[in-house]
Design a protein around this motif. Sequence first.
Motif, short mmCIF file in Angstrom:
data_model
loop_
_atom_site.label_atom_id
_atom_site.label_comp_id
_atom_site.label_asym_id
_atom_site.label_seq_id
_atom_site.Cartn_x
_atom_site.Cartn_y
_atom_site.Cartn_z
N CYS A 34 101.99 84.56 105.53
CA CYS A 34 102.02 83.15 105.97
C CYS A 34 103.21 82.81 106.86
CB CYS A 34 101.99 82.21 104.75
SG CYS A 34 100.54 82.43 103.71
N GLU A 35 103.68 83.77 107.63
CA GLU A 35 104.72 83.50 108.63
C GLU A 35 104.04 83.34 109.99
OE1 GLU A 35 107.62 86.59 108.44
OE2 GLU A 35 108.21 86.15 106.38
N HIS A 36 103.39 82.20 110.18
CA HIS A 36 102.61 81.95 111.39
C HIS A 36 103.49 81.49 112.54
CE1 HIS A 36 98.49 81.33 109.19
NE2 HIS A 36 99.21 82.31 108.66
N LEU B 280 105.30 77.97 112.82
CA LEU B 280 106.60 77.69 112.20
C LEU B 280 107.73 77.67 113.23
CD1 LEU B 280 106.27 79.87 108.97
CD2 LEU B 280 106.10 77.39 109.14
N GLN B 281 107.50 78.31 114.39
CA GLN B 281 108.51 78.33 115.45
C GLN B 281 108.38 77.12 116.39
OE1 GLN B 281 110.69 80.71 114.94
NE2 GLN B 281 109.32 81.44 113.30
N HIS C 265 106.73 68.43 110.71
CA HIS C 265 106.07 69.12 109.60
C HIS C 265 105.17 70.23 110.14
CE1 HIS C 265 104.54 69.44 105.49
NE2 HIS C 265 103.36 69.63 106.03
N HIS C 266 105.10 71.35 109.42
CA HIS C 266 104.29 72.49 109.85
C HIS C 266 103.24 72.81 108.79
CE1 HIS C 266 108.14 72.89 111.98
NE2 HIS C 266 107.43 73.40 112.97
N ASN C 267 102.00 72.83 109.19
CA ASN C 267 100.91 73.23 108.30
C ASN C 267 100.55 74.70 108.58
OD1 ASN C 267 100.80 70.66 107.29
ND2 ASN C 267 99.00 70.04 108.44
N VAL C 268 100.70 75.53 107.57
CA VAL C 268 100.31 76.93 107.68
C VAL C 268 99.01 77.12 106.91
CG1 VAL C 268 100.92 79.30 107.07
CG2 VAL C 268 102.67 77.75 107.97
N ASP D 251 96.35 75.67 113.17
CA ASP D 251 97.68 75.30 112.68
C ASP D 251 98.30 74.19 113.52
OD1 ASP D 251 97.56 77.16 110.66
OD2 ASP D 251 98.77 78.67 111.69
N SER E 226 98.94 70.47 112.18
CA SER E 226 100.34 70.02 112.10
C SER E 226 100.56 68.76 112.94
CB SER E 226 101.27 71.14 112.59
OG SER E 226 101.15 72.29 111.79
#
Length: 508
Positions: free
Chosen positions: A50-52, A55-56, A90-93, A295, A299
Motif C-alpha cells: 500500500c505504498e502507492h 502518497l507522493q 488527505h490521501h486515499n490508498v 486513488d 483523494s
Amino acid sequence: MFLTETDLINLRLTIGSKLNDSEIVEALLRDDILSPQKQLMKEGEKYYVCEHDVLQKDFKKTIISEGENEYEDTTRGRRVPFVNPNRSNHHNVNPFHKILVDQKASYLIGREPTISIIGAEKDSGKKAYEGLLSEFADEGFNELLSDWVIGTSNKGFECVHVYYDEAGEFRYNIAPANEIIPIYDSVHETDLQEVVRYYDITVFKGKEKYLRKRVEWWTKTEVTYYTEIDNHRFIKDMERPYNPAPHWWDITKLNGFEKRREKHSWGRVPFIILRNNSKATTDLQAIKGLIDAYDLLSSEGTNNFLDLVELYWVIQGYGGETANAIAERLRINRAVHVNDSAGKVEAKQVSLPVEGRIAYLEMLRRDIYHFGQGIDTDSEKFGNAPSGVSLKFRYTLLDLKANALSAKLKKAIKELLWFYTDHCNRLSGTDYSVSDIQLSINKTMITNDLETVQMIAVSKGIVSDKTLLSKHPFVDDVNAELIELEQQEEQNIKKYAEYQNLGDGGEE
C-alpha cells in the motif's frame, strides 16, 4: 533481468576481462539494478504494501499560469507553483493490487496441492516414498508456496534456494528475485546454467557504517563468493577458507573433531525460478494506471469534501467593516437588519458533482477487476445465482490468470521435490524417482457444496478416490485424509473381527 550464456560471453568481450573479474561482477550488478524489470519489481512490492504513488502527491500545491500567454514559457507568460496552506492534503490508498494478488494466491494455494505416487497402492517402496513426500509437504511447505506465488505476482518471477544448514539439515527458502540474476542456456533459454545472487550487508569503519554488497556466483557444481570494497570494486571473499566452494560439504567427525571433508554438488543450480507468465510481467503492470486514477480521484473528492463550505454569503453595497459586521451578526443571530436599500445580502449553497464522480469511480473499479482478472466480491450480482455453473462463470478471468501460472507452479514444485528426493536417496540408499510423482493443484473457489458432494457421490467408482477427495469441500489435505481413512478402515476391521469372535463364543 534474464541473461543467457551468449550475453555473458558478449559482456566479457566488451569489458575485455576474464570471467569473475571485478569489472564483470560490477557490470552485471549495475545493469541489473538499473534494469526496467527490477524497477517494475519495486513498484509491485510497493503497491502490495500500500505504498502507492498518490502518497507522493501534494494536494496543497498546484501549478498556475501567470502573464499574457499561459501556454508559452516566456517572460510574458510562465507557469509557477502555487501552495495553498489551507487546502486539505488527505490521501486515499485503495489496495486493489494487494486484494487481487491475495485472491490469486488463495485460489491456487488455499488448499494444499495433492502429491501422490503412481503405483503406490501396489508397491510398498513407492508407498513409503509417498509417505515421505506427504510428510515433507507440511504447513511450512504450503506457506512457502503462498509466498512464492505472491512474490512472483508482484515481481514477475520469484526464486527458491535449496541448501544445507550448518547442522546438515535439508532446507529451502525464498531468495528474493530482486537479488537474483538468472543465466540460461543460449539455445532454448530454458535450462538454468548459473545464478548470480547479490545482497547488502552493513560494515563499520570506526563509528561510521556503510552498505556493502556480497555476491554469490552459483554454477551447477560450485559457488564463488565476492565482496565489495571501495570504489564499487569486487574481490573474492578472503574470509572464506574455500573459494570457490562446492554446494555443500559432507563432514565426518570423530570425538567432536573433523576427520574428513568431502565435496558435493547437486549437478544443477540449487535455485528454482517461478515465472508469473511467459513474459515474466507483474500483475500490477496491467492495472497500475487505473489504480492511480482511482486513488487520485478518490483523494481529490475527499479533500473537496473536507474543504467544503456548505453555505456562504454574498454581501453587496457595503464597505469592508460593515460587511464584516453583517457577517458577524449572521453568525450569531442568523439574521440581520439592513437599512440601506442599495445593499444586498444573499446566501448561496455549494454543491459538488458527487454523482458523476461516483459513476467514474465505479467504472474504474470495474476496469481494475476486469483487466486485473479478479473477482469483485462486493458486486451485487455475485450472490444472486448460487448454481455451480453461474459461480464458475464468475471465476472465468481469475481462472485464466491462474492457469498461466498453474503449469509453471507444478513444474517448479516438482523441481523442489527433485532436490528433496535426491537428498532422501543419498540418505537412505533408495532409488526414488520424481517421474513417478503425480501433482494436482487444488484451486479454491466459492461453490455450491451440495451440488459438489452430489457429483462426487455419482462419480464413485468412475474416478479414483484420491481425485474425489481433492474435490470434496470438507477436505483440505488430501494425503492426510487418506491416512485418516486407512486408519479408520483398520479400526473398523478390528472391531468387526472382535465382534465376530464374540459371536462365535456365544454360539459355543
